[in-house]
Design an enzyme around this catalytic site. Structure first.
Site, mmCIF file in Angstrom:
data_model
loop_
_atom_site.group_PDB
_atom_site.id
_atom_site.type_symbol
_atom_site.label_atom_id
_atom_site.label_comp_id
_atom_site.label_asym_id
_atom_site.label_seq_id
_atom_site.Cartn_x
_atom_site.Cartn_y
_atom_site.Cartn_z
ATOM 1 C CG ASN A 184 20.113 24.730 10.193
ATOM 2 O OD1 ASN A 184 20.489 23.719 9.617
ATOM 3 N ND2 ASN A 184 19.132 25.502 9.714
ATOM 4 C CE LYS A 234 5.796 23.961 11.607
ATOM 5 N NZ LYS A 234 6.831 24.760 10.972
ATOM 6 N N PRO A 285 8.703 33.056 6.216
ATOM 7 C CG PRO A 285 8.757 32.814 3.891
ATOM 8 C CD PRO A 285 9.412 33.527 5.030
ATOM 9 C CG ASP A 286 5.793 27.221 8.879
ATOM 10 O OD1 ASP A 286 5.905 26.296 8.042
ATOM 11 O OD2 ASP A 286 5.860 27.044 10.103
ATOM 12 C CB ILE A 287 8.012 26.521 3.231
ATOM 13 C CG1 ILE A 287 9.033 27.665 3.279
ATOM 14 C CG2 ILE A 287 7.749 26.103 1.787
ATOM 15 C CD1 ILE A 287 10.449 27.255 2.943
ATOM 16 C CG PHE A 344 11.591 15.739 8.186
ATOM 17 C CD1 PHE A 344 10.900 15.537 6.990
ATOM 18 C CD2 PHE A 344 12.547 14.803 8.561
ATOM 19 C CE1 PHE A 344 11.157 14.436 6.190
ATOM 20 C CE2 PHE A 344 12.817 13.692 7.773
ATOM 21 C CZ PHE A 344 12.123 13.506 6.589
ATOM 22 C CG ASP A 364 12.196 28.920 13.328
ATOM 23 O OD1 ASP A 364 11.624 28.299 12.420
ATOM 24 O OD2 ASP A 364 12.520 28.405 14.423
HETATM 25 N N1 CTP Z 1 9.471 24.529 8.011
HETATM 26 C C1 CTP Z 1 9.191 25.265 6.874
HETATM 27 N N2 CTP Z 1 9.346 26.595 6.881
HETATM 28 C C2 CTP Z 1 9.794 27.250 7.970
HETATM 29 C C3 CTP Z 1 10.100 26.508 9.146
HETATM 30 C C4 CTP Z 1 9.931 25.147 9.114
HETATM 31 O O1 CTP Z 1 8.802 24.674 5.864
HETATM 32 N N3 CTP Z 1 9.953 28.543 7.935
HETATM 33 C C5 CTP Z 1 9.248 23.084 7.997
HETATM 34 C C6 CTP Z 1 10.495 22.247 8.106
HETATM 35 O O2 CTP Z 1 11.017 21.935 6.826
HETATM 36 C C7 CTP Z 1 9.973 21.012 8.814
HETATM 37 C C8 CTP Z 1 8.881 21.546 9.697
HETATM 38 O O3 CTP Z 1 8.501 22.789 9.128
HETATM 39 O O4 CTP Z 1 9.367 20.112 7.926
HETATM 40 C C9 CTP Z 1 9.232 21.732 11.117
HETATM 41 O O5 CTP Z 1 10.398 22.528 11.225
HETATM 42 P P1 CTP Z 1 10.875 22.977 12.650
HETATM 43 O O6 CTP Z 1 12.051 23.879 12.492
HETATM 44 O O7 CTP Z 1 11.009 21.778 13.526
HETATM 45 O O8 CTP Z 1 9.582 23.751 13.103
HETATM 46 P P2 CTP Z 1 9.338 25.167 13.618
HETATM 47 O O9 CTP Z 1 8.060 25.653 13.055
HETATM 48 O O10 CTP Z 1 10.535 26.018 13.399
HETATM 49 O O11 CTP Z 1 9.089 24.875 15.146
HETATM 50 P P3 CTP Z 1 9.938 25.169 16.439
HETATM 51 O O12 CTP Z 1 11.070 26.069 16.030
HETATM 52 O O13 CTP Z 1 8.964 25.774 17.360
HETATM 53 O O14 CTP Z 1 10.392 23.800 16.897
#
Ligand code: CTP
Length: 399
Positions: free
Chosen positions: A208, A341, A303-305, A323, A276
């Site tokens: 990105n 989250k 994984p959503d960290i 963020f 994602d």
């Molecule tokens: N984040 C993370 N791990 C992921 C995706 C996101 O830690 N796999 C964290 C990012 O570092 C940021 C926050 O989650 O602090 C939001 O990231 P964002 O990409 O805006 O959120 P998404 O969960 O991807 O939401 P969406 O794509 O629905 O906007």
């Protein structure tokens, strides 16, 4: 904090030298004493008499002035101070410092000092952006030299952009911070930054537009407040700051592992633009064009960290900040994201194409907390980082 401190102020030869006179006045008003050193070039902009009168001190000008050597040699001069401040730090002075030149009093003092050095750069936009100046800045930062500014603004030469010396209150704040241990001393903060790269095959990846600028600025600002920073960064365009522990990763899954390994922490800030999804059927070899048509890529969620750390039942950092990069309904999406989250704060920004924020040098954010939403003005990513770091310090610092 400034009362009773002794500052050695090296005034470089730039139009911003006039602000240094105001700086002397302000430092003295706060109880510090200021010993000025003038470079030859600075005397084109300020006079030794006026500087001496403002500082109520002798002004040091010449390396080979015997009476100076009699009263106080350059070694002693450089060590008697609590902090050495260079304002304005011209491109020439920065180059001398970065390369260890010592051919006049100012550069010799800077080489001889055993005290911290803070520079307030000031120069033409092009000179500031020149690779040589940026290389010198990186070298100086690596040597532990502190810096404040420059900021964007109209310049005496008629151009606009970064290069203007910070205003006196900002320089005074930086001096204050340099002389104190910092509110985050003894605290550990994990910061994620940059994009992630998700391989498609050994030569291609999904990425990105994140440059890593905001996360990098934040790590530097937290470091400057005294924090120990673990900086987990994807392949960013900007170099990581000095003085932090840098953990380089490529994929979201590697980032998740690196964050888990860096914990425990007092605070964790997730500034990375994490992909994602990753490609499950990434090729071990370069995918070839075939007559069979387009390759089919299968995706699995990463994984959503942030959510994982925010949801930790034990060992959760005291403050978890995410963020939210959005392109529409920024505050609504960010507010929902904070709840989803489970983090404490969300720093939301509008990254739609017209804003120039993603990959740019400025940011305009909304801080979403349990108390509500704060709209911060558009400012440089450095200023945004400093403001956010100060808030983090307020939330985390009291033991
Ligand atoms: N984040 C993370 N791990 C992921 C995706 C996101 O830690 N796999 C964290 C990012 O570092 C940021 C926050 O989650 O602090 C939001 O990231 P964002 O990409 O805006 O959120 P998404 O969960 O991807 O939401 P969406 O794509 O629905 O906007």
């Amino acid at each position: 904090m400034l009362a009773g401190k002794r500052i050695l102020l090296i005034i470089g030869g730039g139009i911003a030298a006039f602000k240094s006179q105001e700086l002397i006045r302000e430092l003295r008003r706060r109880g510090a004493s200021v010993v000025p050193v003038l470079t030859r070039a600075s005397e084109e902009f300020v006079t030794p008499l006026s500087v001496s009168a403002l500082a109520a001190e002798k002004v040091y000008r010449d390396l080979f002035d015997l009476s100076d050597e009699h009263e106080m040699g350059h070694i002693e001069l450089s060590r008697a101070a609590d902090l050495v401040v260079v304002a304005p730090a011209t491109a020439d002075l920065m180059a001398k410092m970065a390369n260890g030149l010592a051919n006049d009093l100012a550069s010799t003092v800077l080489m001889a000092t055993d005290k911290r050095v803070l520079i307030a750069p000031a120069m033409n936009v092009r000179m500031w952006q020149h690779p040589a100046t940026q290389r010198n800045l990186a070298a100086l930062t690596g040597d532990g030299v502190l810096s404040v500014g420059p900021v964007d603004g109209d310049m005496a030469c008629g151009e606009y952009g970064p290069g203007r010396m910070s205003e006196v209150p900002q320089i005074v704040a930086a001096i204050d911070a340099a002389l104190s241990d910092g509110p985050l001393k003894g605290r550990h903060v994990v910061v994620t930054s940059g994009p992630t790269h998700e391989p498609i095959d050994p030569v291609r990846y999904i990425a990105n537009r994140s440059s890593g600028a905001q996360g990098t600025a934040l790590a530097a600002a937290l470091r400057d407040l005294g924090a120990r920073v673990s900086f987990v960064t994807g392949p960013a365009r900007v170099p990581p700051p000095a003085g932090v522990e840098v953990i380089r990763v490529e994929t979201a899954r590697e980032m998740a592992d690196a964050v888990a390994a860096a914990l425990p922490a007092d605070a964790a800030v997730f500034a990375a633009a994490v992909a994602d999804w990753h490609v499950v059927n990434a090729g071990a070899q370069k995918m070839k064009k075939t007559a069979g048509g387009m390759p089919a890529l299968d995706f699995a969620e990463n994984p959503d960290i942030l959510a994982t750390v925010a949801g930790m039942s034990s060992g959760r950092p005291g403050l978890v900040v995410g963020f939210a990069a959005e392109t529409e309904s920024v505050v609504d999406h960010a507010t929902a994201k904070r709840a989803r989250k489970g983090c404490d704060w969300i720093v939301a920004n509008d990254v739609s194409a017209g804003t120039g924020i993603m990959g740019g040098s400025e940011n305009k954010v909304h801080l979403v907390t349990a108390e509500g939403v704060e709209d911060w003005p558009r400012m440089s990513k450095t200023e945004t980082a400093e403001r956010l770091a100060a808030r983090i310090a307020e939330a985390v610092a009291p033991r």
